[in-house]
Enzyme design. Sequence first.
Site, short mmCIF file in Angstrom:
data_model
loop_
_atom_site.label_atom_id
_atom_site.label_comp_id
_atom_site.label_asym_id
_atom_site.label_seq_id
_atom_site.Cartn_x
_atom_site.Cartn_y
_atom_site.Cartn_z
N VAL A 138 28.38 11.65 -35.74
CA VAL A 138 28.99 10.91 -36.85
C VAL A 138 28.81 9.42 -36.60
CG1 VAL A 138 31.08 10.52 -38.21
CG2 VAL A 138 30.77 12.71 -37.02
N ASP A 152 25.32 15.78 -45.79
CA ASP A 152 25.35 15.15 -44.47
C ASP A 152 26.69 14.41 -44.27
OD1 ASP A 152 23.68 13.84 -42.08
OD2 ASP A 152 24.67 12.19 -43.14
N VAL A 200 12.38 19.70 -20.71
CA VAL A 200 12.41 19.41 -22.14
C VAL A 200 11.87 20.62 -22.90
CG1 VAL A 200 11.53 17.92 -23.98
CG2 VAL A 200 12.02 16.94 -21.72
N LYS A 256 30.10 15.09 -41.66
CA LYS A 256 30.71 14.00 -40.88
C LYS A 256 32.17 13.79 -41.26
CE LYS A 256 26.21 11.68 -40.46
NZ LYS A 256 25.30 10.72 -41.08
N LYS A 316 25.36 17.20 -36.39
CA LYS A 316 26.61 17.28 -37.17
C LYS A 316 26.75 18.61 -37.89
CE LYS A 316 23.86 14.63 -38.45
NZ LYS A 316 22.96 13.51 -38.67
N GLY A 335 11.16 5.45 -44.35
CA GLY A 335 11.53 6.45 -43.35
C GLY A 335 13.03 6.70 -43.26
N ILE A 359 27.16 4.26 -33.86
CA ILE A 359 28.53 3.71 -33.83
C ILE A 359 29.38 4.63 -32.96
CG2 ILE A 359 30.52 3.06 -35.21
CD1 ILE A 359 28.68 2.81 -37.61
N1 HSE Z 1 20.27 11.15 -42.65
C1 HSE Z 1 21.33 10.48 -41.95
C2 HSE Z 1 21.60 9.13 -42.61
C3 HSE Z 1 20.94 10.31 -40.51
O1 HSE Z 1 20.84 8.72 -43.48
O2 HSE Z 1 22.60 8.51 -42.30
C4 HSE Z 1 22.07 10.08 -39.58
O3 HSE Z 1 22.98 11.13 -39.56
#
Ligand code: HSE
Length: 373
Positions: A115, A184, A30, A188, A88, A170, A119
């Site tokens: 992505v 983000d 690791v 994707k 991603k 969180g 899922i």
């Molecule tokens: N920050 C991303 C979300 C995490 O809120 O979906 C998963 O890619």
Amino acid sequence: MRIGLLGFGVVGKGLYDLTQSREDMQVAKVLCLEDITLPDAQVTHDFNDILRDETIDTVVEAMGGLHPAYEFVRAAMEAGKNIVTSNKALVNAYYDDLIPLAQEKGLLFRCTAAVGGGICWLSELERARRAQEITGVWGIMNGTCNYILDNMTRNGLGYGEALKQAQALGYAEADPTADVEGFDTWNKCIISANVAFGVSLEKDGVPVSGISRIAAEDVENFKAHGYVCKLIATGKKLEKGISAYVQPTLFPQGALEAAVPMNYNLISLEGSASGRQSLYGQGAGRYPTAYNVLQDCVDELAGRGFYGPCGEKTAVCNEEKLCYYIRGNADAWLESNKAEAWGNAVVTGPVAVAEAHAWLQNHPEAFLAAIAK
Ligand code: HSE
């Protein structure tokens, strides 16, 4: 399979835990910044310990970010190691580099967790595309944005308050830019369209608009007209070419997308034989995401590599016309495209996606949402 694991955060630790009870794979080393000890794996601060270990056949990259993740993954591939990643940003930024390299070297490269988190979207897309033509992919691909929008819709919160709650739970990071500005989802979106259509889209042509300018008054407007707002990634194969974009989108209250709660994701495809298929589940989180990383390791044990060919570099054609809800300072373009008023906002007649986003570029104060067709 002997795994060199890069990163021991949310996803890396999750994968380590999930491999504990398995006999077909073992986390051997690791790479971790912190000084931790593990009963059955060597922890190192030096990537070369993994690179030079010839008993390690697979590198699982769970560090996130572009650098040094890219340099490490590339070096591992040059050394003949297979790759599984949940990153991603890495896959999208270096698609034309890493995917052909894997194919050239006969290496296995999978990134299902990149992505949709937990899922099995990309692996299902691989199965779907080998048996039919895919004409569309779309969906809610970001849990943080969905949590914020859902909270605003159900509980009447303002954007700032909903974001604060997402951070407290969180879901959203201290700097939420990548999520709320749609970057983000943009990563994707492009990866999904590339796999679905067997291309490598020119990224600059894929516009993105996020949710950070949405206000409580917008959500009230949507409710009054029977709509719910979601951040949606879309890729479509149209007569003139492939369109791809990320934007807030209004769905009628009865639509599947409108019902997606909290931080969940809903990703769909339209296939020539299957019609619409939708996958729903946890788009983030330790064990859901690590589950898909583990699934990729199992697939690689069975010799399954990337989801299809890298495909030709392909320009995006966003000439498709949609109606838009826009709240921003009126100008000649908005006036000439105005079809009706919703409170202080305008709903346009059909305008090209590219045109609406070009207008938004010059009106950074405005909020825009397409009306789903
Ligand atoms: N920050 C991303 C979300 C995490 O809120 O979906 C998963 O890619």
